[in-house]
Scaffold this active site. Structure first.
Site, PDB file in Angstrom:
ATOM      1  N   GLY B 149      -7.852   8.501  -1.636  1.00  0.00           N
ATOM      2  CA  GLY B 149      -6.601   7.775  -1.473  1.00  0.00           C
ATOM      3  C   GLY B 149      -5.822   7.755  -2.770  1.00  0.00           C
ATOM      4  N   CYS B 150      -4.563   7.388  -2.669  1.00  0.00           N
ATOM      5  CA  CYS B 150      -3.692   7.403  -3.846  1.00  0.00           C
ATOM      6  C   CYS B 150      -4.144   6.363  -4.874  1.00  0.00           C
ATOM      7  CB  CYS B 150      -2.236   7.174  -3.437  1.00  0.00           C
ATOM      8  SG  CYS B 150      -1.937   5.703  -2.429  1.00  0.00           S
ATOM      9  N   TYR B 151      -4.327   5.125  -4.421  1.00  0.00           N
ATOM     10  CA  TYR B 151      -4.777   4.087  -5.362  1.00  0.00           C
ATOM     11  C   TYR B 151      -6.158   4.410  -5.929  1.00  0.00           C
ATOM     12  CZ  TYR B 151      -1.005   0.763  -4.129  1.00  0.00           C
ATOM     13  OH  TYR B 151       0.192   0.122  -3.959  1.00  0.00           O
ATOM     14  N   GLY B 154      -5.896   6.885  -8.838  1.00  0.00           N
ATOM     15  CA  GLY B 154      -5.406   6.291 -10.076  1.00  0.00           C
ATOM     16  C   GLY B 154      -6.434   5.386 -10.725  1.00  0.00           C
TER      17      GLY B 154
END
Lengths: 342, 342, 342, 342
Positions: B149-151, B154
């Site tokens: 996932g994107c979060y 990061g």
């Protein structure tokens, strides 16, 4: 103190009316309604109002509201608005309608533009167009005020002084308008989805926006013979900001008019107007300077022998909608025009 | 040249995959599909692609696509994705799944987090988590890659080096993340309506965002005994920009670790990584510098004896989704990792 | 009616003071000054004020202004402010200083933080910290009010109720704050150049922002023994919007505290506060709802047994600066606190 | 492979040239220079380039660069550019100049517009205007290409097909253009300070923008007798986004021209052009669809018998500057025009 109700309190114009009415020293806000199934606190719809009012948004009960409120602001979609305006008028209430339903003198133009039959033609004849700076005397005694559209307000405040002064214009008048996204209303759409409209600009409804006939009719009425046949080209654009409309207006002068005459015309029309701010020569307005205010800032310049550019800036939700409605309210009830608006 | 199909081409991750695949010198894009009733040009959905491809978005015909394409990118919602991943895998295709369906080692965590029964438990066991910098060897030979996932991307790129190096951390790890609005997907909602999210910031899903268990599981797996019990607090925020995630990570050091050791740890893990850019001491990343790229920029600082702040910046649609998928693709097919990504 | 002067009217805090004072029914704005060579209309600096005031921004003549104005708002940079505060105090004027110069109880902390010797140490002892909700009684009789910084206001309003209630906290308190760009002041810089900060987010002054010691000192003073040693980690971020600060605060509870106790604590402190709006359980604030207002909206949640997240939203220029100054003014002069602020 | 140097690498056009050159398969970037005292890594100026290049920005040493590079991109301010173009030309280098210095056929117009004497009049005669779609044949063999301005590119691509087709136009042509803030350059100013231009729109340089004479001259040259006397009114606006220009062009048809003839004209001129995308009837472009690309999207509509609206969208830094420079480079060196640009 005037008791006021707002019909259509869930949209952006309704929200702005709530904000303005809560600050208005002569308004007692007594009811908010909209198409809701059951009452809900307005502060749930708009957390901005938490702590400022306990009012609920309720279903619209015309009879009850007519007993509670003396003045009614309607911020409903066109077509729907007609159905509510009529009964409020019949019970003797004063109505400030922000929809397009009663803005047109020629009902046929309305019916063509909005592709609908008008159900209240007789009533429409009594309505007064609420462009405060130009219709003050009629607004004063009207029972039904049709508050102008946001784009028409920005355009007409730039054009009407010239037309009224009898300056002859060649067709077309071009209005290239740029609006913040709140002008598109509160309903989420693909166009107004943040990742789509942020960092982008586009024109829309090119050549067929519904505000074009509204602007055109008011120019024709204001201008008498000189302006009877002048055509309008109106191009709205959506730009990535929330509030504000900048209207860049190109006027083709059919006769020689000196710069000082233009200056004099604007000064004569607007010198005494609180909400119109004429900028010094060579200066042009920003929407930022009028955001959250009822001001219309105006700059202009002759850029060629026969071409006059006039640029106006307004907040689409204030001078372009709810603020102007309150300004009309102030006129009707004899309050100083800026009451509650500064 | 590898023949590639994209399933779910109408969303933002799908769109980004199209953009990246069209520029990739070793990819021949052969099919685009989504939940459409009949084929339509992708350039109608996304005018950006006009002139770049004639491809249509079609209904998903697994059999036909399996004969056309060797590698499949899936950018579908969780739950839906499972239904398509399985048949593609069974026909021997390589699948890069951008949904959450195959990211979890513990299926129970997935089922609790997404409140759904997993229908492909056996398949899930074979999936490899596609965090390229940490799973390269497994990705290389995997048939099914679950793109993070994107979060989580990061967060994990900031946390995993510390955890893998054996540094003991006290609970909780705090990840305060700020995302652009494209992270919320392409479907218009009240939250993502321009006038609502412009000029505003808010936290959401505080304490219960679905990416929290994903991040936590990967930390636990990476850290061995030291990290087995560390808890994660994850607070996502929506900010008024289109692309980018900045993750501000607070790590509570359970033991004394010197600044030069932190520097060394990051250097050892990322010194050879093309897509990870370690900033000089005292510098912190901006999302602007990574927009439209597959880079993750990382800055860090010990701000107290036991508190280490690590800040990472990625483009949520590139390194946080489609770019990382292409990076995994490059690993699988033996192309240099940056192929088509710079 | 109180005669008021604003010293430092060219910055954003000064501008906001002008806006608020012009609307305040008990304030007569008599003078505006700043570092200017010769007088110029404030409406030239800020076209927003055209038509609202004829006031000029003039060089600062302390003697003359002391005869004209009873209350003085100072919105000058730290260091510079001291030079003007002292003479105004000596002539008996009441001073609301928006700089950092008189905010600290421990002068040494000020001197270390701002790397300057304090020239008015005796005066500093008499100053009262103008966090209205917590210092009302002292503000009432003070001659010199040090208006809190924007970040400290957002942080302290979330933290102080917990600390004052005697809840013991483990170090560190983490404040992850996100500010609009107006917080950086009116002077153009590379960082605040539109193409640089638009579509981007970054942290800055990580671990060494000047507001950190200010917040820390006030926590220590409020908390008594329990809070004496608690450390603060403060991480400010710049986000692409003009106004607003969202502060996400992570409090590590050193003891078991039930959710209903947290609720009770906030209710006890803020139940009677007009400008503090406690959100319902599970709701979190947006800066949008407080823009252009003096409200502070607060939401909170226990996300783990020992971790409490409190999130506050303010308008950095209103409750975070000029609005709070006016609120203190209202307290001093016995006006209802919301006078001129709603 | 062509060795390339970029002179003026610190501005936005220079930065964009670096980005494009790094991705160009036939360009070897060998030197970057600007007005710097000593060499510094370009990745310090622009963290975007960290990891992509080790190049330094150095003081401009014409002799050395002439030995290193075969082609020179200059992205310097007008006036300054002349000083560097001449020596590079004399050493036989090919020069792509992004300044205004060599764009004009009539030197007098340049001198009046920029209020400066031109020092390289002879050289100016040899320069070719680099509007790729209209000057391809001349560009091919030119040694000095004057890359068009951003506004002229957006305007001319909409106007020239009509003018070249011999359609007679009445004066004035009106170009109402809206630009993102990066068009104002990299130097921070009050106008481009985020809190000033965010949430605002304004017109500027009304009636006297320097791009007006440039556009006018090229129309006159393209149109022959029909267009010799046509006047241009150009009104640029600054809008709150980083990249993109939308040009809304109002053409007053002096003769009857049918819609299908307009369609045919555009099709004939642009049917084979890769970088020009004609939108279907009734569709209008957004800048979003061309951001970070070298495309120009064009829509048009006859909105009255004699009024044709043409709307073009470009990325001001790509097709409006650096991308078009690279396109010209490709033409000069015989590479397919889209090389490195898709």
């Amino acid at each position: 103190m005037v008791n006021v109700a707002i019909i259509g309190a869930k949209g952006y114009a309704g929200k702005e009316l709530v904000r303005l009415c809560l600050r208005h020293p002569e308004i007692r806000l007594v009811a908010l309604t909209d198409l809701v199934e059951q009452p809900q606190p307005v502060s749930e719809q708009f957390p901005e109002f938490r702590g400022l009012t306990e009012l609920m948004i309720e279903p619209t009960d015309v009879d009850r509201i007519s007993t509670q409120a003396e003045a009614i602001f309607l911020a409903l979609p066109h077509r729907v608005s007609q159905e509510y305006v009529a009964p409020f008028i019949h019970t003797g209430r004063r109505v400030f309608d922000l929809s397009a339903d009663f803005r047109f003198t020629r009902i046929e133009t309305y019916e063509q533009t909005y592709a609908i039959e008008h159900k209240e033609k007789e009533l429409a004849k009594k309505a007064v167009y609420g462009l405060a700076e130009f219709n003050r005397n009629k607004i004063k005694d009207a029972q039904l005020i049709a508050v102008p559209g946001c784009y028409p307000t920005g355009a007409l405040l730039g054009i009407l002084p010239i037309v009224r002064a009898g300056v002859r214009l060649d067709s077309p008048i071009i209005v290239d308008a740029k609006s913040g996204v709140s002008g598109a209303g509160r309903k989420p759409t693909e166009t107004t989805h943040f990742p789509e409209c942020n960092e982008s600009i586009m024109a829309y409804a090119v050549g067929h926006h519904r505000h074009q006939p509204e602007i055109e009719e008011k120019i024709h009425e204001a201008g008498g013979e000189n302006a009877r046949d002048v055509r309008l080209i109106f191009t709205p654009h959506l730009i990535p900001m929330t509030r504000g409309i900048l209207s860049t207006i190109y006027l083709s002068l059919a006769e020689e008019v000196a710069e000082q005459d233009i200056a004099r015309i604007f000064q004569e029309h607007y010198g005494g107007e609180f909400f119109i701010r004429l900028l010094p020569a060579g200066k042009f307005p920003t929407t930022k300077a009028v955001t959250y205010t009822n001001f219309c800032d105006i700059g202009w310049k002759k850029v060629a022998e026969h071409l006059l550019i006039v640029i106006t800036a307004i907040d689409n939700l204030v001078k372009g909608a709810s603020g102007q409605a309150v300004q009309c309210f102030n006129i009707c009830y004899g309050f100083p025009e800026q009451t509650g608006l500064v």
